[in-house]
Design an enzyme around this catalytic site. Structure first.
Site, mmCIF file in Angstrom:
data_model
loop_
_atom_site.group_PDB
_atom_site.id
_atom_site.type_symbol
_atom_site.label_atom_id
_atom_site.label_comp_id
_atom_site.label_asym_id
_atom_site.label_seq_id
_atom_site.Cartn_x
_atom_site.Cartn_y
_atom_site.Cartn_z
ATOM 1 N N HIS A 95 21.155 -7.262 149.585
ATOM 2 C CA HIS A 95 22.499 -7.352 150.191
ATOM 3 C C HIS A 95 22.686 -8.777 150.702
ATOM 4 O O HIS A 95 21.805 -9.323 151.374
ATOM 5 C CB HIS A 95 22.626 -6.368 151.348
ATOM 6 C CG HIS A 95 23.875 -6.539 152.157
ATOM 7 N ND1 HIS A 95 25.126 -6.557 151.590
ATOM 8 C CD2 HIS A 95 24.069 -6.693 153.494
ATOM 9 C CE1 HIS A 95 26.032 -6.703 152.538
ATOM 10 N NE2 HIS A 95 25.413 -6.809 153.699
ATOM 11 N N HIS A 97 25.946 -11.845 151.939
ATOM 12 C CA HIS A 97 27.355 -12.152 152.235
ATOM 13 C C HIS A 97 27.717 -13.438 151.480
ATOM 14 O O HIS A 97 28.378 -14.316 152.015
ATOM 15 C CB HIS A 97 27.572 -12.309 153.740
ATOM 16 C CG HIS A 97 27.507 -11.016 154.490
ATOM 17 N ND1 HIS A 97 28.322 -10.720 155.550
ATOM 18 C CD2 HIS A 97 26.737 -9.922 154.322
ATOM 19 C CE1 HIS A 97 28.054 -9.504 155.999
ATOM 20 N NE2 HIS A 97 27.088 -9.007 155.271
ATOM 21 N N ASP A 120 27.059 -10.689 129.752
ATOM 22 C CA ASP A 120 25.594 -10.754 129.569
ATOM 23 C C ASP A 120 24.866 -9.871 130.579
ATOM 24 O O ASP A 120 23.746 -9.430 130.328
ATOM 25 C CB ASP A 120 25.105 -12.195 129.771
ATOM 26 C CG ASP A 120 25.279 -13.070 128.541
ATOM 27 O OD1 ASP A 120 25.196 -14.303 128.687
ATOM 28 O OD2 ASP A 120 25.516 -12.515 127.445
ATOM 29 N N HIS A 169 33.593 -5.750 152.958
ATOM 30 C CA HIS A 169 32.258 -6.120 153.451
ATOM 31 C C HIS A 169 31.660 -7.204 152.545
ATOM 32 O O HIS A 169 32.016 -8.372 152.686
ATOM 33 C CB HIS A 169 31.394 -4.857 153.526
ATOM 34 C CG HIS A 169 30.049 -5.057 154.143
ATOM 35 N ND1 HIS A 169 29.141 -4.049 154.318
ATOM 36 C CD2 HIS A 169 29.441 -6.167 154.608
ATOM 37 C CE1 HIS A 169 28.049 -4.519 154.866
ATOM 38 N NE2 HIS A 169 28.203 -5.798 155.054
ATOM 39 N N TYR A 227 17.550 -10.683 130.004
ATOM 40 C CA TYR A 227 18.462 -10.225 131.070
ATOM 41 C C TYR A 227 18.911 -8.798 130.811
ATOM 42 O O TYR A 227 19.654 -8.236 131.563
ATOM 43 C CB TYR A 227 19.660 -11.157 131.209
ATOM 44 C CG TYR A 227 20.174 -11.719 129.926
ATOM 45 C CD1 TYR A 227 20.077 -13.079 129.634
ATOM 46 C CD2 TYR A 227 20.730 -10.889 128.944
ATOM 47 C CE1 TYR A 227 20.530 -13.590 128.441
ATOM 48 C CE2 TYR A 227 21.174 -11.387 127.751
ATOM 49 C CZ TYR A 227 21.077 -12.751 127.487
ATOM 50 O OH TYR A 227 21.523 -13.253 126.301
#
Ligand SMILES: O=C(CO)[C@@H](O)[C@H](O)COP(=O)(O)O
Length: 230
Positions: A95, A97, A120, A169, A227
């Site tokens: 998480h 910001h 991708d 958020h 990836y």
């Protein structure tokens, strides 16, 4: 894996977040789960990354009980455990910001797939959760943040879109382990920045239709490209 090893892996992932400039002061957090033991190691709450040590990581079970650790676990602990309980293939959660992903979250707009860079890493748009009700916020903001995320993924495969933005958020990402969840956090911030710039160029959206971009994702992940491993 021992608790020490689990703490070490979670610690290294938290420090990579800072090395990648996705952290300001104590913002953000990373965890890693040991599903065999039913516990995760997560960053302690409010500790500046410069002062963080592996032994500071807190071991928490999936019912949010502290199993080992002297410090208070991250304030987002319940969101992390909710995701582990509902997304059974993931091994790590991040998480942040980070600026651009948080801007899209504050605008409460899912991030459209404008090009192959996005395609991708994610199949289709990167969803923004629905806005939480006042009752949800008053009940338990962190647990309900997890609910909003899993609701946004109804009918979606979290391995195909290892990232989400939470309305009002900020972003959460995940992956096979903590390091991969941090990798997806770095990718998400760059995708969010590119999408913002694409929008501000105010050009007619490129002729690349969604179908072509979704086929691009399938082509890349079908070949099990690096990836492609979530
Ligand atoms: O989202 C938030 C607060 O809104 C958190 O990510 C904080 O930014 C970091 O909290 P701790 O992990 O230090 O408790």
């Amino acid at each position: 894996m021992s608790y020490l090893e689990l703490k070490r892996e979670a610690y290294e992932a938290n420090m990579e977040l800072q090395r990648r400039n996705l952290i300001i002061y104590t913002w953000g957090n990373v965890s890693q789960i040991d599903r065999a033991k039913g516990v995760m190691a997560i960053k302690p709450s409010g500790v500046p990354y410069e002062e963080l040590l592996p032994e500071h990581m807190v071991i928490v079970d999936m019912e949010n009980n502290i199993v080992e650790g002297q410090m208070r676990p991250s304030s987002d602990t319940k969101t992390h455990t909710h995701l582990y309980r509902h997304f059974e293939t993931i091994g790590g959660v991040t998480h942040t910001h980070s600026t651009y992903a948080t801007a899209w979250a504050q605008a409460q707009v899912s991030i459209p797939c404008f090009g192959t860079t996005h395609a991708d890493f994610a199949y289709g748009e990167i969803p923004c959760t629905a806005v939480m009700s006042d009752e949800q916020i008053e009940r338990d903001y962190e647990e309900e943040t997890g609910v909003q995320i899993t609701d946004a993924f109804a009918g979606k495969n979290p391995d195909e879109v290892p990232m989400v933005i939470v309305a009002g958020h900020a972003p959460f990402t995940w992956g096979k382990d903590a390091a991969k969840s941090v990798y997806h956090a770095v990718v998400l911030e760059e995708i969010a920045r590119m999408a913002y710039l694409t929008k501000t160029l105010n050009t007619q959206q490129a002729s690349l239709k969604q179908g072509i971009l979704e086929k691009h994702y399938q082509r890349k992940h079908g070949k099990n490209a690096y990836y492609g491993q979530s």
